[in-house]
Design an enzyme around this catalytic site. Structure first.
Site, PDB file in Angstrom:
ATOM      1  N   HIS A  44     -31.121  -0.699  27.259  1.00 19.88           N
ATOM      2  CA  HIS A  44     -31.851   0.485  27.992  1.00 19.88           C
ATOM      3  C   HIS A  44     -32.050   0.107  29.594  1.00 19.88           C
ATOM      4  O   HIS A  44     -32.565  -0.881  29.849  1.00 19.88           O
ATOM      5  CB  HIS A  44     -33.415   0.730  27.368  1.00 19.88           C
ATOM      6  N   SER A  82     -32.827  -0.213  19.732  1.00 19.95           N
ATOM      7  CA  SER A  82     -32.703   0.267  20.757  1.00 19.95           C
ATOM      8  C   SER A  82     -33.665  -0.012  21.715  1.00 19.95           C
ATOM      9  O   SER A  82     -34.780   0.717  21.674  1.00 19.95           O
ATOM     10  CB  SER A  82     -32.242   1.755  20.660  1.00 19.95           C
ATOM     11  N   ASN A  98     -37.171   2.403  18.372  1.00 18.46           N
ATOM     12  CA  ASN A  98     -37.104   2.620  19.800  1.00 18.46           C
ATOM     13  C   ASN A  98     -38.088   1.484  20.581  1.00 18.46           C
ATOM     14  O   ASN A  98     -39.285   1.635  20.379  1.00 18.46           O
ATOM     15  CB  ASN A  98     -37.474   3.801  20.116  1.00 18.46           C
ATOM     16  N   GLU A  99     -37.439   0.466  21.222  1.00 16.95           N
ATOM     17  CA  GLU A  99     -38.046  -0.372  22.274  1.00 16.95           C
ATOM     18  C   GLU A  99     -38.976  -1.386  21.741  1.00 16.95           C
ATOM     19  O   GLU A  99     -39.546  -2.084  22.141  1.00 16.95           O
ATOM     20  CB  GLU A  99     -38.594   0.344  23.261  1.00 16.95           C
ATOM     21  N   ASN A 100     -39.140  -1.408  20.185  1.00 17.04           N
ATOM     22  CA  ASN A 100     -40.087  -2.335  19.896  1.00 17.04           C
ATOM     23  C   ASN A 100     -39.690  -3.903  19.841  1.00 17.04           C
ATOM     24  O   ASN A 100     -40.688  -4.700  20.074  1.00 17.04           O
ATOM     25  CB  ASN A 100     -40.549  -2.163  18.225  1.00 17.04           C
TER      26      ASN A 100
END
Ligand code: BMA
Length: 806
Positions: A481, A462, A416-418
């Site tokens: 996102h 993501s 997630n978002e890394n």
């Protein structure tokens, strides 16, 4: 001799081994529950206040900073089995396991199952088992010294260890660092051999179902047979690998597109006539593909199930409780049903939480709820040195194999978002060449998925574009996102782009009133009173709530208006974003709203609050995710009505568009004899300019109707609308177990909500955000154990509509 299992979940005790701030006066030992956590044991013993209430989170901070020991005695009788294993479903997190004074091992990963061979250490009669946990904070300090600092959006050492990241606090979650045996404990006796990892690969070959079983055998492997049966078909083959063809099975479909037939898959490990071990699961047959083949617009992100490109109406899922063992199978079932009732067809299990327990995925299989599973990495740089790579590989192997039988599971996602963090959040400078996890996302994890679960797609992150050469959050590529909208700009900016797939976007609002006053006892209760403030974890979250109202709704002058206006704005923001995305169906193939649920009572992006009550957003999602969506959207110089059809039959009919004054006067009317939205597609119809052009923006609206779908369009925002003083009559009748509440509008009423939780915390209503023209009526069904009366129901703060906000 067949495998035998003794459950060791009862009779545990717990003692505190101290820590920096250990509360003196703790009794020597207390009763412990397994599966459980230290916090919930202390709570049951009345030794700590409820951490979810008021500011108690701070008062119980010491719990996570102490070391703790769980102990139990149990009787064991030697049945002659050659092997006895002690199996822990889940240890949270840094545990030393000692049996009869012998250290069996140390653990450092709450996401793994641990198995210790204990035959030699057991005694006939009484045995003593102790599991000692070191505080995750203490271990974090040690890890800090091993790993040089790496960026992490949240304080705490979550990126240096394998423990649920949101445990250390998140922008919706408290810092409640848990400890305990969070899954069950068993003693498993077996002889000769037992079944290890079982990997069923379930595919379709033409119309036939194909089940390939790869079974790992522990122990003796020669002369063993595997008997596998599915749907009446049975094969018996030498142990190791088995294949079965099921002629024309019924297909498993996501909710909304068909049924969810499940078949029993049973496996027996045989030595001659003796059944040594058994394993069973429910499986489903469906084909699956993630279509990311570049097209004219970029890189799509389309789930294709049984050859049908499925539009995803999704929601992000976080752990449903900070204290994980509280989430029972019944609670999962209820929450997933609530998602399904809101026309949600996918839950994304977000990477800052956990790989959920089996009950979650079983329920998703049953309810047709697609699951996108993140590997557990979120909002931080993760070192690729030391013990971490091996832990991560072991954890991924455990969980890939555990979850792969589930037809609901349709994606493994790296993090997630890394990747986004590395691109945009200053990580490259901060890391100065140190590792941050890319090797996991681009190499280790896809390799493990390809090896263990090759029929399921993998995506590195993501958001992610599909290539490190394209910005990970490029809306034209892969999944996106959208967070600048909530964090920085107004919700009208959802219309600025058309993401191929939006896997996160969200808007905050407070929990329901009943949940707010159950968890916060401030007097006076205001948006900034200490408890309300404490239950808002997002940076300047309350400011953003107010800023988000700007340009849309007036600034609230009291607590009741603040509560209603911010909840209404949340529902409208998300409705606006989803209508926009769905109106571009094709180019956009999915929306996953942040977030379905909460883990405690808090001001957050959730649709269902921390005590399981539905916020207005839930009702808005149900409407805007309806398989038939009618929406009026600006297109070019004017407006179009768009019919979006997620059913497998065409949706067609006459569409009528009226321009009305709020007093009900029809100013223009136009009927198009047939708008036809083909199966799984959207159809657009431009509205003639004379119909769509207002003479007074503040006092007119467009209403489109097609069959029983309605779309409203306002030419300006509420602050500039001449919404009339609300006039209506309201009547209440008993109807069996429920109450029938009829609202008859005498004036235009925008977004009616009846907040029946104001009357009784358990009261429930079937609908919210209902808009009525003068002369129209609506029947609400209310479930309430207390008597309802029309006067209270008609008054603020129970009866609310946007007309009242001025
Ligand atoms: C994204 C999510 C979560 C967070 C949410 C709201 O970063 O992945 O980490 O809670 O936004 O800020």
């Amino acid at each position: 001799m067949a495998r035998n299992e003794q459950v060791l979940n009862s009779g545990w005790t717990l003692s505190c081994l101290g820590g920096p701030g250990a509360t003196p006066g703790l009794p020597g030992t207390i009763r412990a529950t397994v599966p459980g956590t230290v916090h919930t044991d202390l709570l049951a013993a009345r030794l700590i206040p409820d951490p979810y209430l008021d500011l108690n989170e701070i008062a119980v901070d010491w719990v996570g900073k102490c070391d703790w020991r769980f102990e139990k005695t149990f009787n064991w009788t030697d049945d002659g089995s050659e092997n006895v294993d002690l199996v822990f479903g889940g240890l949270d997190t840094f545990a030393t396991v000692v049996l009869n004074g012998v250290t069996l091992g140390e653990t450092a990963n709450m996401n793994r199952t641990y198995r210790f061979a204990v035959r030699d250490h057991l005694r006939a009669g009484e045995n003593h088992l102790a599991v000692t946990f070191e505080s995750a904070w203490t271990r974090g300090e040690a890890l800090d010294k091993i790993y040089e600092p790496r960026p992490n959006n949240y304080p705490g050492p979550a990126n240096l260890m394998r423990k649920m990241a949101c445990n250390f606090g998140w922008d919706w979650g408290p810092t409640l660092v848990t400890t305990g045996l969070w899954k069950g404990v068993t003693l498993q006796s077996w002889s000769t051999a037992r079944l290890g990892a079982i990997r069923p690969e379930i595919t379709l070959k033409g119309a036939d179902g194909h089940v390939g079983i790869d079974a790992e055998i522990e122990g003796e492997t020669s002369d063993l047979m595997l008997r596998v049966s599915v749907a009446g078909e049975t094969v018996t083959l030498p142990a190791g690998f088995a294949e079965l063809t099921i002629p024309s099975p019924q297909l498993w479909w996501p909710t909304g597109l068909g049924n969810q037939p499940l078949y029993d898959l049973a496996i027996e490990l045989l030595a001659g006539d003796t059944v040594l071990d058994t394993w069973q699961r429910k499986i489903g047959f469906r084909s699956l593909r993630l279509d990311t083949t570049p097209d004219d617009e970029g890189t799509p992100f389309t789930f294709v199930i049984n050859d049908v490109p499925v539009y995803i109406c999704g929601a992000n899922w976080i752990p449903d409780d900070c204290f994980l063992p509280r989430v029972t199978p019944e609670r999962y079932a209820a929450r997933i049903a609530e998602a399904k009732d809101a026309n949600i067809n996918m839950l994304r299990v977000w990477g800052g939480g956990i790989y959920e327990t089996d009950a979650f995925y079983e329920e998703c299989d049953r309810q047709g709820m697609l699951v996108w599973q993140d590997f557990l990495f979120a909002c931080a740089a993760y070192p690729e040195e030391g013990d971490l790579p091996a832990e991560i590989e072991a954890e991924a192997r455990d969980n890939i194999v555990r979850l792969m039988p589930h037809p609901s599971l349709v994606l493994w996602n790296g993090n997630n978002e890394n990747i986004w963090g590395w691109f945009d959040w200053g990580w490259q400078e901060a890391l100065d060449g140190r590792t941050w996890g890319l090797g996991y996302y681009l190499d280790l994890l896809p390799r493990l998925v390809a090896e263990l679960d090759p029929t399921r797609p993998y995506w590195a992150g993501s958001p992610y574009s599909g290539s490190m050469d394209i910005h990970p959050n490029d809306p034209a590529h892969g999944c996106t996102h959208l967070w600048d909208v909530w964090n920085e700009i107004g919700y009208e900016h959802y219309a600025d782009s058309v993401p191929r797939f939006c896997s996160e976007f969200g808007w905050q609002a407070p929990p329901t009133w009943a949940t707010l006053i159950q968890s916060v006892h401030d007097n006076p209760l205001t948006p900034t009173s200490p408890g309300v403030w404490h239950h808002q974890k997002a940076t300047i979250g309350n400011d953003k709530l107010l800023r988000g109202l700007k340009g849309h709704l007036p600034e609230p002058q009291n607590m009741d208006d603040w509560h209603f206006a911010t909840q209404l704005n949340q529902a409208r923001a998300i409705t606006f974003g989803i209508e926009h995305m769905r109106s571009h169906r094709g180019r956009n193939m999915g929306a996953i709203v942040w977030q379905l649920n909460d883990c405690w009572p808090v001001n957050s992006w959730a649709a269902i609050d921390g005590y399981g009550r539905l916020k207005p957003l839930w009702y808005a999602l149900r409407a805007v995710y309806h398989p038939h969506l009618l929406t009026i959207q600006p297109r070019g110089e004017g407006f179009s009505v768009i019919a979006v059809n997620e059913r497998t039959l065409f949706w067609r009919g006459p569409v009528t568009i009226k321009r009305l004054r709020f007093d009900g006067t029809v100013l223009a009317e136009w009927t198009h004899w047939r708008l036809c939205a083909d199966r799984l597609s959207a159809a657009e119809l431009p509205i003639p300019a004379d119909v769509a052009t207002p003479s007074d923006k503040s006092n007119e609206l467009l209403v489109a109707t097609m069959h029983d779908s309605t779309a409203f369009y306002y030419f300006t925002e509420d602050i500039d609308l001449a919404l009339p003083e609300p006039k209506f009559s309201l009547t209440v009748e008993r109807a069996d177990e429920s109450w029938k509440v009829t609202v008859a509008a005498e004036s235009f009423l925008k977004d009616i909500c009846l907040f029946v939780d104001r009357l009784h915390p358990d009261a429930e209503i079937d609908d919210m955000l209902v808009t009525l023209l003068p002369g129209q009526g609506h029947v609400f069904m209310v479930r309430s154990l207390i008597e309802l009366d029309a006067k209270t129901l008609s008054s603020v703060p129970v009866f609310r509509c946007a007309n009242q906000l001025r």
